[in-house]
Design an enzyme around this catalytic site. Structure first.
Site, PDB file in Angstrom:
ATOM      1  N   LYS A 204     -18.985 -32.666  12.960  1.00 15.82           N
ATOM      2  CA  LYS A 204     -18.397 -32.950  11.647  1.00 15.82           C
ATOM      3  C   LYS A 204     -17.555 -34.230  11.710  1.00 15.82           C
ATOM      4  O   LYS A 204     -17.704 -35.129  10.869  1.00 15.82           O
ATOM      5  CB  LYS A 204     -17.527 -31.768  11.205  1.00 15.82           C
TER       6      LYS A 204
ATOM      7  N   ARG B 290     -10.271 -28.247   9.399  1.00 18.50           N
ATOM      8  CA  ARG B 290     -11.546 -27.571   9.686  1.00 18.50           C
ATOM      9  C   ARG B 290     -11.987 -27.808  11.117  1.00 18.50           C
ATOM     10  O   ARG B 290     -11.765 -28.887  11.652  1.00 18.50           O
ATOM     11  CB  ARG B 290     -12.671 -28.122   8.798  1.00 18.50           C
TER      12      ARG B 290
ATOM     13  N   GLY C 139     -19.880 -21.024  10.341  1.00 11.95           N
ATOM     14  CA  GLY C 139     -19.007 -19.912   9.979  1.00 11.95           C
ATOM     15  C   GLY C 139     -18.318 -19.203  11.134  1.00 11.95           C
ATOM     16  O   GLY C 139     -17.639 -18.213  10.920  1.00 11.95           O
TER      17      GLY C 139
ATOM     18  N   MET D 277     -16.014 -20.414  13.264  1.00 12.04           N
ATOM     19  CA  MET D 277     -14.601 -20.761  13.509  1.00 12.04           C
ATOM     20  C   MET D 277     -13.860 -20.868  12.172  1.00 12.04           C
ATOM     21  O   MET D 277     -14.417 -20.624  11.125  1.00 12.04           O
ATOM     22  CB  MET D 277     -14.546 -22.050  14.309  1.00 12.04           C
TER      23      MET D 277
ATOM     24  N   ARG E  95     -24.692 -33.124   8.261  1.00  9.18           N
ATOM     25  CA  ARG E  95     -25.195 -32.806   9.605  1.00  9.18           C
ATOM     26  C   ARG E  95     -26.687 -32.585   9.495  1.00  9.18           C
ATOM     27  O   ARG E  95     -27.210 -32.311   8.408  1.00  9.18           O
ATOM     28  CB  ARG E  95     -24.513 -31.569  10.174  1.00  9.18           C
TER      29      ARG E  95
ATOM     30  N   HIS F 173     -23.928 -17.628   4.226  1.00  8.07           N
ATOM     31  CA  HIS F 173     -23.940 -17.331   5.653  1.00  8.07           C
ATOM     32  C   HIS F 173     -25.208 -16.581   6.052  1.00  8.07           C
ATOM     33  O   HIS F 173     -25.892 -16.926   7.009  1.00  8.07           O
ATOM     34  CB  HIS F 173     -22.703 -16.498   6.004  1.00  8.07           C
TER      35      HIS F 173
ATOM     36  N   SER G 262     -50.145 -20.722  42.651  1.00  7.08           N
ATOM     37  CA  SER G 262     -49.635 -20.362  41.333  1.00  7.08           C
ATOM     38  C   SER G 262     -48.360 -19.554  41.549  1.00  7.08           C
ATOM     39  O   SER G 262     -48.373 -18.533  42.242  1.00  7.08           O
ATOM     40  CB  SER G 262     -50.674 -19.531  40.572  1.00  7.08           C
TER      41      SER G 262
ATOM     42  N   CYS H  35     -47.645 -18.559  36.692  1.00  7.11           N
ATOM     43  CA  CYS H  35     -48.240 -17.552  35.812  1.00  7.11           C
ATOM     44  C   CYS H  35     -47.305 -16.381  35.555  1.00  7.11           C
ATOM     45  O   CYS H  35     -47.675 -15.412  34.929  1.00  7.11           O
ATOM     46  CB  CYS H  35     -49.584 -17.075  36.354  1.00  7.11           C
TER      47      CYS H  35
ATOM     48  N   TYR I 219     -49.872 -27.033  35.759  1.00  6.09           N
ATOM     49  CA  TYR I 219     -50.060 -26.238  34.550  1.00  6.09           C
ATOM     50  C   TYR I 219     -49.081 -25.075  34.483  1.00  6.09           C
ATOM     51  O   TYR I 219     -48.489 -24.688  35.493  1.00  6.09           O
ATOM     52  CB  TYR I 219     -51.492 -25.709  34.453  1.00  6.09           C
TER      53      TYR I 219
END
Ligand code: PEP
Ligand code: MG
Length: 914
Positions: free
Chosen positions: A29, A99, A108, A110, A350, A476, A803, A870, A890
């Site tokens: 903020k 704030r 919401g 804090m 934001r 909220h 693997s 895996c 992978y």
């Protein structure tokens, strides 16, 4: 910390000490208030106290570093100059807000205090200066209430507690015979202020502070202190935000949305963040203060629907500000604003939180609008890989929904705040929801509330969906459930929620706690009873093929995104699949091979034969039983090879301990099983029981399992290998390609691997000779025990691929049973003993170190050794990123996680780029 260290950053009059890059210190903020000031947007002046002060405050018994006081007073002076008003003045008073604002937004969680600076003197001055006495006293009564709740800790603690201020307010309205807060007169508000002050004195023993400077310090302390409150701590744990970051505190000149009918307050989005549709949208209230919009007390109006008529000038300014913001930030913004006498003031911007749905649409649209590149669209902050899950979310089965409509079960339609369909039992309190969930993690719940507050977070987390009577699309409940990816409907004003009676009443129908309810978060419809859900549109296109690709816009965008994903990633993504159906699903989701076929899953369809094999006392009998299993296995493998076409298929040889197929439990559950087996095998029941007894293990995960089985009973390995090669040769003979990879489980010694490899290769040679067909294949191993990782160089002298079986590797490295850790892991997580569930996200320091050693050792002996993973971690984005970092080839995961792993792999590759 030295006295000349800078803690306080001023912004105002078009110039700021900070900017948007300083989020770590100024919080999101604060950094963005500075940035908006710098780019010329209208921001009320103020200053940000940085996060160092929060950490100091937390670590030093709620005290402040030397020098802060002077810096705060100096910044306050500058704020006064910029706003042309004076803090505490009896003629032209400046009021400020205080704030919180952390590095990452924690909506919401804090605290906030507004209207700081009011006392019995300044309130008179405010009344005169604004020409609105009622406004001044309303601001004062709000301030005393907030100060009492937040700074003096009078907020209700238990769900049954009442807020004393709210009670007094209700009594006042009743006595005055009015419905709304706004109907109270200045004199009635004056009385309320006096009553509120008395409530404070009664509850805390201290007088409400009248010194504005004392008020500021009280509010600053409360905001810094709120970083450590329970809900903020829970939130951080859930979203992986370190406790060490701290919050900044923003002190900013107040502007007023409640001065009259040319004033308003609101929260907006530069485009919709539920489905991602373009266009400015949001909630506002005329003649109101900011908290009213999110608190859900009055149902707000929609910016895109009526603001144009209610406040045309403000609407124009907002639209332009929205465009400036998107161009500047290259990202959809979530803003807070106040309209004071026709002028828009920006209080916050934001990057907006969004559903997975909206994330994909917005990212793709921003590329198509030329604001960002396709690579930027893939950034983790734009589309967290896990959020793709929401596109694969259930919707209502249309037939069942139509039926519910026809049966008159549609109760009401309200604001569709979070997409997805959900059905479950009504539960009205977060604590109850959590309790029910702890007793039965599969329970289906819908959390129904008048409105939600951050205290309800725990309940929202365990519910399938959330329904509230009040609040708008930015309330909220809406914000949090979107972030959680939960179906959510808000502002169902026709619904009366009676917590005491445990009922909801809507459209003349009364439903009780525990009754079934269904919500469609796409449309806002609420249904009585259970409406079965069905898979997402993407699943319909890709898997069920019930929708044509060209008929689904959602699919079209998903497809476009995944093309960019595949252009950017290096890791291959395979799947863990044991059947042709699963393999086909995984291919549809983009899998590039099978990374793990657990052959024992196939055995569960042929229990009679496998039990015969287990009970055999000699090789001949065992072989006879295995011969019966051979054709089944061959058929299964052939199906898999055919489904996978030219893609590699890794087949793991039998892994679990044999008593998983036959144990005391089986004999108990099926009383005739013992006799049946005795007759088939021609032995006595006692003999069966004796053999079952022999198979019993105290610690099965560390017992006779994995390659240890094949070493003691090589005929099992031989049968499975033969089945693999016979299937492969048959498929190749039919003209198709086939790439089998045979995988030996749980090897720790290179001798174990070599022993099994020899059996596999002997069978391959025999089958090739018999069929006259040769198939290229490899033999590799799983790395599942620490010894295998530590001695990887020795194993890789023979093994052609590795693997990582991180399920077992985690359990053997941590000495934590994967089946029994549920008893304590919740406690461990709650108390920050471990940062994550190690069976979901790789423990990088421990298990990860072994993996690195394994990779290094393996490639020392075999430079181009192919290495994958895996374990379940193969579908976890943070773990996928780690696998990329340590150089795996992978990852392999369950079919529905494949798109998520693909995106995470692309994000990992992009993080490498400078
Ligand atoms: C593993 O241990 O990670 C693995 C994939 O094998 P399983 O889960 O079958 O033990
Ligand atoms: Mg394993």
């Amino acid at each position: 910390m030295s006295a000349d260290q800078k803690y306080v950053y001023f912004f105002g009059n078009g110039k700021a000490d900070g900017n948007t890059t300083m989020k770590n210190s100024l919080g999101g903020k604060g950094a963005n208030l500075a940035e908006m000031t710098n780019i010329g947007l209208p921001v009320p002046a103020g200053f940000t106290i940085n996060t160092d002060v929060c950490n100091y405050y937390t670590d030093n018994d709620q005290t402040y570093p030397e020098g802060l006081k002077e810096q705060l007073l100096e910044a306050l002076k500058k704020t006064e100059e910029a706003m042309g008003a004076e803090f505490g003045s009896k003629t032209n008073p400046l009021l400020v807000s205080c704030r919180s604002g952390a590095r990452e937004s924690m909506p919401g969680m804090m605290d906030t205090v507004l209207n700081i600076g009011l006392n019995d003197d300044t309130v008179q001055a405010l009344a005169e200066h604004s020409g609105n006495e009622r406004f001044a006293w309303d601001s004062y009564r709000r301030f005393v209430q907030m100060y009492g709740d937040v700074v003096l800790d009078m907020k209700p603690k238990e769900k049954t507690d009442n807020d004393p201020f709210e009670e007094a307010l209700e009594n006042k309205k009743e006595a005055a015979g009015v419905q709304l807060d706004s109907d109270l007169t200045a004199d009635q508000l004056k009385e309320l202020v006096a009553e509120f002050k008395q409530l404070i004195k009664d509850a805390t023993g201290v007088d409400f502070p009248t010194d504005p400077i004392e008020q500021i310090w009280g509010a600053v302390g409360a905001v810094f202190g709120s970083w450590s409150n329970d809900r903020a701590v829970v939130y951080r744990r859930d979203y992986g935000i370190p406790h060490s970051w701290g919050t900044a505190t923003n002190v900013q000149a107040m502007v007023y949305g409640n001065l009259g009918d040319d004033c308003a307050t609101g929260v907006g989005l530069t485009r919709d963040c539920s489905l991602g549709n373009p266009g400015f949208c949001g909630d506002y209230l005329m003649n109101a203060q900011g908290e009213d919009v999110v608190a859900g007390i009055r149902v707000p109006l929609r910016i895109e629907e009526t603001l144009k008529d209610d406040a045309p000038e403000a609407f124009k300014q907002l639209d332009e500000i929205g465009k400036t913001l998107e161009k500047h930030y290259k990202e959809v913004q979530d803003i807070e604003f106040t309209v004071q006498r026709g002028k828009v003031w920006m209080l916050q911007t934001r990057n907006a939180k969004r559903t997975g749905f909206a994330a994909v649409r917005i990212a793709v649209d921003l590329v198509n609008e030329g604001l960002i590149t396709s690579a930027e669209a893939l950034e983790k902050r734009r589309i967290p890989a896990d959020d793709l899950d929401q596109l694969l979310q259930p919707i209502f089965d249309p037939k069942a929904k139509t039926q519910a409509q026809e049966e008159g079960r549609l109760l009401t339609t309200a604001i569709n705040a979070g997409p997805g369909a959900a059905t479950g039992k009504i539960c009205m309190h977060a604590e109850d929801a959590e309790e029910l969930f702890n007793a039965d993690p599969n329970i289906d719940l819908i959390l129904v509330r008048r409105e939600t507050s951050p205290e309800d977070l725990r309940g929202m987390r365990v519910a399938n969906g959330i329904l509230t009577a009040f609040g708008g699309a930015s309330s909220h409940a809406a914000l949090v459930s979107r972030q959680m990816g939960k179906a959510c409907i808000v502002g169902a004003g026709e619904m009366d929620v009676d917590y005491e009676a445990g009922t909801i009443t809507v459209g003349g129908k009364v439903l009780n706690n525990g009754d079934w309810l269904s919500i469609d978060g796409f449309t806002g419809e609420v249904f009585q009873g259970e409406v079965p859900t069905k898979p997402s549109e993407i699943v319909e296109v890709l898997i069920h093929k019930t929708i044509k690709p060209e008929d689904s816009e959602t699919y079209g965008r998903f497809e476009q995104l995944m093309t960019w994903v595949d252009e950017n990633r290096k890791l291959q993504v395979r799947t863990n699949a044991d059947s042709p159906e699963q393999a086909a699903e995984a291919i549809a989701f983009g899998a590039q091979g099978i990374g793990l076929c657990r052959t024992e899953h196939m055995f569960f369809h042929h229990l009679d034969e496998i039990r015969e094999m287990i009970l055999a006392r000699d090789v001949k009998t065992r072989k006879a039983a295995l011969d019966k299993l051979l054709p089944f296995q061959r058929e299964d493998f052939q199906g898999l090879f055919e489904a996978m076409g030219d893609k590699p298929v890794t087949i793991r040889l039998l892994d679990p301990p044999l008593h998983e197929f036959l144990s005391d439990r089986h004999l108990e559950e099926q009383p005739d099983l013992g006799d049946k087996l005795a007759t088939t095998l021609g032995v006595s029941l006692e003999e069966i029981k004796r053999r079952v007894e022999e198979l019993h293990e105290s610690n099965p995960m560390l017992g006779h399992r994995g390659c240890r089985l094949g070493i003691v009973y090589p005929e099992i390995t031989a049968m499975q290998s033969r089945a693999i090669f016979e299937a492969a040769c048959a498929v190749k003979k039919s003209g198709a390609e086939v790439h089998p990879e045979v995988m030996i489980p749980l090897a720790g010694f290179s001798t174990e691997f070599k022993n099994q490899e020899a059996v596999v290769r002997e069978q391959a040679e025999q089958v090739f000779a018999e069929t006259g067909v040769t198939v290229e294949y490899t033999v590799g191993t799983m790395i599942e025990v620490p010894r295998a990782a530590l001695c990887a160089d020795q194993i890789a002298e023979s093994a052609e691929f590795f693997s990582f079986g991180t399920n077992d590797l985690t359990q053997t490295t941590l000495g934590m049973s994967r089946d029994d850790y549920g008893g304590f892991i919740g406690f461990y997580r709650e108390n920050d003993i471990v940062p994550n569930d190690p069976f979901q996200t790789i423990d990088q320091d421990g298990v990860g170190s072994l993996m690195k050693i394994g990779v290094e050792g393996g490639r020392k002996s075999r430079e181009n050794l192919k290495i994958g993973i895996c374990g379940e971690h193969g579908g976890d984005p943070a773990s996928v990123m780690f696998c990329h970092k340590i150089g795996l080839n992978y990852v392999s995961c369950s079919p529905f996680r494949v798109p998520i792993a693909r995106l995470a792999a692309a994000q990992a590759a992009m993080a490498d780029k400078p």
